[in-house]
Scaffold this motif. Structure first.
Motif, PDB file in Angstrom:
ATOM      1  N   UNK A 101      66.951  33.304   2.110  1.00 27.22           N
ATOM      2  CA  UNK A 101      66.483  33.164   0.728  1.00 27.22           C
ATOM      3  C   UNK A 101      67.471  32.301  -0.064  1.00 27.22           C
ATOM      4  N   UNK A 102      67.111  32.047  -1.325  1.00 25.66           N
ATOM      5  CA  UNK A 102      68.004  31.286  -2.197  1.00 25.66           C
ATOM      6  C   UNK A 102      67.898  29.785  -2.032  1.00 25.66           C
ATOM      7  N   UNK A 103      66.708  29.290  -1.663  1.00 27.27           N
ATOM      8  CA  UNK A 103      66.533  27.854  -1.476  1.00 27.27           C
ATOM      9  C   UNK A 103      65.090  27.442  -1.761  1.00 27.27           C
ATOM     10  N   UNK A 104      64.848  26.144  -1.734  1.00 26.10           N
ATOM     11  CA  UNK A 104      63.509  25.574  -1.845  1.00 26.10           C
ATOM     12  C   UNK A 104      63.259  24.747  -0.592  1.00 26.10           C
ATOM     13  N   UNK A 105      62.108  24.951   0.049  1.00 27.21           N
ATOM     14  CA  UNK A 105      61.753  24.194   1.243  1.00 27.21           C
ATOM     15  C   UNK A 105      60.734  23.109   0.896  1.00 27.21           C
ATOM     16  N   UNK A 106      60.918  21.934   1.495  1.00 25.38           N
ATOM     17  CA  UNK A 106      60.033  20.793   1.256  1.00 25.38           C
ATOM     18  C   UNK A 106      59.406  20.348   2.574  1.00 25.38           C
ATOM     19  N   UNK A 107      58.143  20.692   2.831  1.00 28.18           N
ATOM     20  CA  UNK A 107      57.458  20.194   4.036  1.00 28.18           C
ATOM     21  C   UNK A 107      57.212  18.692   3.933  1.00 28.18           C
ATOM     22  N   UNK A 108      57.100  18.043   5.080  1.00 28.60           N
ATOM     23  CA  UNK A 108      56.725  16.635   5.119  1.00 28.60           C
ATOM     24  C   UNK A 108      55.229  16.510   4.855  1.00 28.60           C
ATOM     25  N   UNK A 109      54.848  15.678   3.895  1.00 25.59           N
ATOM     26  CA  UNK A 109      53.444  15.533   3.517  1.00 25.59           C
ATOM     27  C   UNK A 109      52.663  14.632   4.445  1.00 25.59           C
ATOM     28  N   UNK A 110      51.524  15.123   4.916  1.00 23.27           N
ATOM     29  CA  UNK A 110      50.590  14.345   5.722  1.00 23.27           C
ATOM     30  C   UNK A 110      49.201  14.483   5.123  1.00 23.27           C
ATOM     31  N   UNK A 111      48.521  13.380   4.966  1.00 17.67           N
ATOM     32  CA  UNK A 111      47.166  13.401   4.442  1.00 17.67           C
ATOM     33  C   UNK A 111      46.185  13.352   5.612  1.00 17.67           C
ATOM     34  N   UNK A 112      45.346  14.374   5.743  1.00 20.97           N
ATOM     35  CA  UNK A 112      44.322  14.385   6.788  1.00 20.97           C
ATOM     36  C   UNK A 112      43.198  13.468   6.337  1.00 20.97           C
ATOM     37  N   UNK A 113      42.906  12.449   7.142  1.00 20.42           N
ATOM     38  CA  UNK A 113      41.908  11.459   6.749  1.00 20.42           C
ATOM     39  C   UNK A 113      40.696  11.515   7.686  1.00 20.42           C
ATOM     40  N   UNK A 154      57.511  23.170  -2.230  1.00 23.65           N
ATOM     41  CA  UNK A 154      56.492  24.165  -2.590  1.00 23.65           C
ATOM     42  C   UNK A 154      56.762  25.567  -2.069  1.00 23.65           C
ATOM     43  N   UNK A 155      57.880  25.788  -1.378  1.00 20.48           N
ATOM     44  CA  UNK A 155      58.218  27.133  -0.897  1.00 20.48           C
ATOM     45  C   UNK A 155      59.511  27.540  -1.589  1.00 20.48           C
ATOM     46  N   UNK A 156      59.430  28.515  -2.459  1.00 26.77           N
ATOM     47  CA  UNK A 156      60.501  28.815  -3.412  1.00 26.77           C
ATOM     48  C   UNK A 156      61.045  30.225  -3.174  1.00 26.77           C
ATOM     49  N   UNK A 157      62.377  30.324  -3.097  1.00 24.62           N
ATOM     50  CA  UNK A 157      63.004  31.648  -3.012  1.00 24.62           C
ATOM     51  C   UNK A 157      64.275  31.702  -3.857  1.00 24.62           C
ATOM     52  N   UNK A 158      64.295  30.898  -4.921  1.00 22.13           N
ATOM     53  CA  UNK A 158      65.444  30.845  -5.820  1.00 22.13           C
ATOM     54  C   UNK A 158      64.952  30.512  -7.221  1.00 22.13           C
ATOM     55  N   UNK A 159      65.684  30.883  -8.278  1.00 21.02           N
ATOM     56  CA  UNK A 159      65.262  30.501  -9.625  1.00 21.02           C
ATOM     57  C   UNK A 159      65.283  28.979  -9.777  1.00 21.02           C
ATOM     58  N   UNK A 160      64.162  28.407 -10.162  1.00 22.03           N
ATOM     59  CA  UNK A 160      64.086  26.963 -10.372  1.00 22.03           C
ATOM     60  C   UNK A 160      62.882  26.646 -11.236  1.00 22.03           C
ATOM     61  N   UNK A 161      62.837  25.437 -11.736  1.00 19.21           N
ATOM     62  CA  UNK A 161      61.668  24.960 -12.473  1.00 19.21           C
ATOM     63  C   UNK A 161      60.966  23.926 -11.626  1.00 19.21           C
ATOM     64  N   UNK A 221      66.139  22.023  -8.152  1.00 22.22           N
ATOM     65  CA  UNK A 221      66.997  22.571  -7.103  1.00 22.22           C
ATOM     66  C   UNK A 221      67.727  21.404  -6.444  1.00 22.22           C
ATOM     67  N   UNK A 222      69.072  21.433  -6.372  1.00 21.96           N
ATOM     68  CA  UNK A 222      69.834  20.221  -6.042  1.00 21.96           C
ATOM     69  C   UNK A 222      69.943  19.859  -4.566  1.00 21.96           C
ATOM     70  N   UNK A 238      66.743  10.800 -12.752  1.00 21.90           N
ATOM     71  CA  UNK A 238      67.233  10.447 -14.083  1.00 21.90           C
ATOM     72  C   UNK A 238      67.990  11.605 -14.712  1.00 21.90           C
ATOM     73  N   UNK A 239      67.731  11.837 -15.982  1.00 21.47           N
ATOM     74  CA  UNK A 239      68.400  12.911 -16.720  1.00 21.47           C
ATOM     75  C   UNK A 239      67.494  14.127 -16.915  1.00 21.47           C
ATOM     76  N   UNK A 240      66.467  14.247 -16.076  1.00 20.44           N
ATOM     77  CA  UNK A 240      65.468  15.303 -16.266  1.00 20.44           C
ATOM     78  C   UNK A 240      65.907  16.662 -15.743  1.00 20.44           C
ATOM     79  N   UNK A 241      66.926  16.682 -14.883  1.00 21.34           N
ATOM     80  CA  UNK A 241      67.310  17.923 -14.222  1.00 21.34           C
ATOM     81  C   UNK A 241      66.587  18.130 -12.906  1.00 21.34           C
ATOM     82  N   UNK A 242      65.569  17.297 -12.637  1.00 25.15           N
ATOM     83  CA  UNK A 242      64.833  17.385 -11.375  1.00 25.15           C
ATOM     84  C   UNK A 242      65.496  16.473 -10.333  1.00 25.15           C
ATOM     85  N   UNK A 243      65.106  16.665  -9.074  1.00 29.59           N
ATOM     86  CA  UNK A 243      65.616  15.853  -7.966  1.00 29.59           C
ATOM     87  C   UNK A 243      64.448  15.249  -7.203  1.00 29.59           C
TER      88      UNK A 243
END
Length: 290
Positions: free
Chosen positions: A114-126, A157-164, A174-175, A264-269
């Motif tokens: 726990x305590x992280x954000x997971x980012x899957x690799x995006x694939x578009x089914x066509x 899209x998989x969240x287990x930590x406080x984040x926006x 999440x950095x 930028x300066x948004x706080x997002x990554x």
């Protein structure tokens, strides 16, 4: 603490909701699925029986996405206190694990700290309409096996930590970037020509009811009729994408890591999101996974 909750918001998209329910309900149990029923549609309520259903008014609003992601952010951060991981995304987005790993998505998340954000690799089914004539029914992968890289849908899209989470779900505050090798997000918007036409007709009606143009609204531009294009031409263009040998996507993940930086300066990554002109044939092992 329960392992995983899954959250989506849906309005009338029965085709995609059925796939979402089969996938996540089968993996985690409907009691851990949270369906926000925008407009309190009777069909959505009927299909999602056994899930946690939240009915909302369906009034048209030019800041639809702002309101939606404000709600989703708060719901995710609340559920996170009861679940180890919360998966959040649109109803036409499904997170999967490569069967070659020997794990299901449930297995992978049970093994993930726990305590992280997971980012899957995006694939578009066509839907390759020139090659794939079998209609989609109870499964999508099998009748459809072509995918194109979609960095825009490599969502944290998989969240287990406080984040926006940013509007649209594309960025978080999440950095660090955690992108497991076997984790994918399948975007299903283009998986079936007929389903696409039906969905776009509904979305065009929603934006027509709002009464403003795409520049004046916080709604995805792709919901507007003027950005739609000619449907047959959209699907016909998939044949021109360069077919790649095999299914080795490690270079795409490496690029995500190499270009990881503050937004930028948004706080997002973010990472770079190039427009790849390529496609892959999913290996047979993916058949029936979704």
């Amino acid at each position: 603490m329960q392992a995983v909750a899954v959250v989506t918001m849906v309005r009338d998209d029965a085709f995609f909701l059925k796939a979402w329910l089969r996938h996540y309900g089968g993996l985690f149990g409907r009691e851990n699925c949270y369906v926000i029923n925008h407009g309190r549609g009777a069909e959505v309520a009927d299909l999602a029986q056994g899930c946690n259903i939240v009915g909302l008014p369906g009034d048209a609003h030019k800041n639809f996405d702002v309101k939606r992601w404000s709600l989703l952010n708060n719901l995710v951060n609340g559920l996170r206190r009861y679940y180890a991981h919360v998966i959040v995304g649109d109803v036409d987005e499904l997170v999967v694990v490569d069967p070659a790993s020997g794990k299901t998505l449930r297995d992978l998340l049970e093994d993930t700290p726990e305590g992280r954000v997971l980012t899957p690799l995006g694939l578009e089914v066509i839907h390759r309409v020139d090659l794939e004539e079998t209609p989609v029914a109870d499964t999508i992968l099998g009748p459809r096996r072509h995918v194109r890289p979609a960095p825009h849908y490599s969502k944290p899209c998989i969240v287990s930590t406080p984040t926006k989470i940013a509007r649209g779900g594309h960025f978080t505050q999440y950095p660090k970037l955690h992108a497991p090798d076997d984790l994918y997000l399948l975007h299903l918007k283009f998986c079936d020509f007929g389903a696409y036409v039906d969905a776009m007709d509904r979305r065009n009606r929603v934006t027509q009811d709002v009464g403003v143009d795409a520049k004046s609204a916080a709604i995805g531009r792709h919901w507007f009729a003027e950005a739609r294009g000619e449907d047959r031409a959209v699907f016909g263009a998939f044949a021109a994408l360069e077919m790649q040998d095999g299914f080795d996507l490690r270079l795409l993940r490496r690029k995500m890591h190499r270009t990881w930086k503050p937004r930028g300066e948004t706080g997002f990554y973010q990472f770079d999101r190039p427009d790849y002109k390529t496609q892959y044939l999913l290996p047979e092992r993916f058949t029936g996974l979704v």
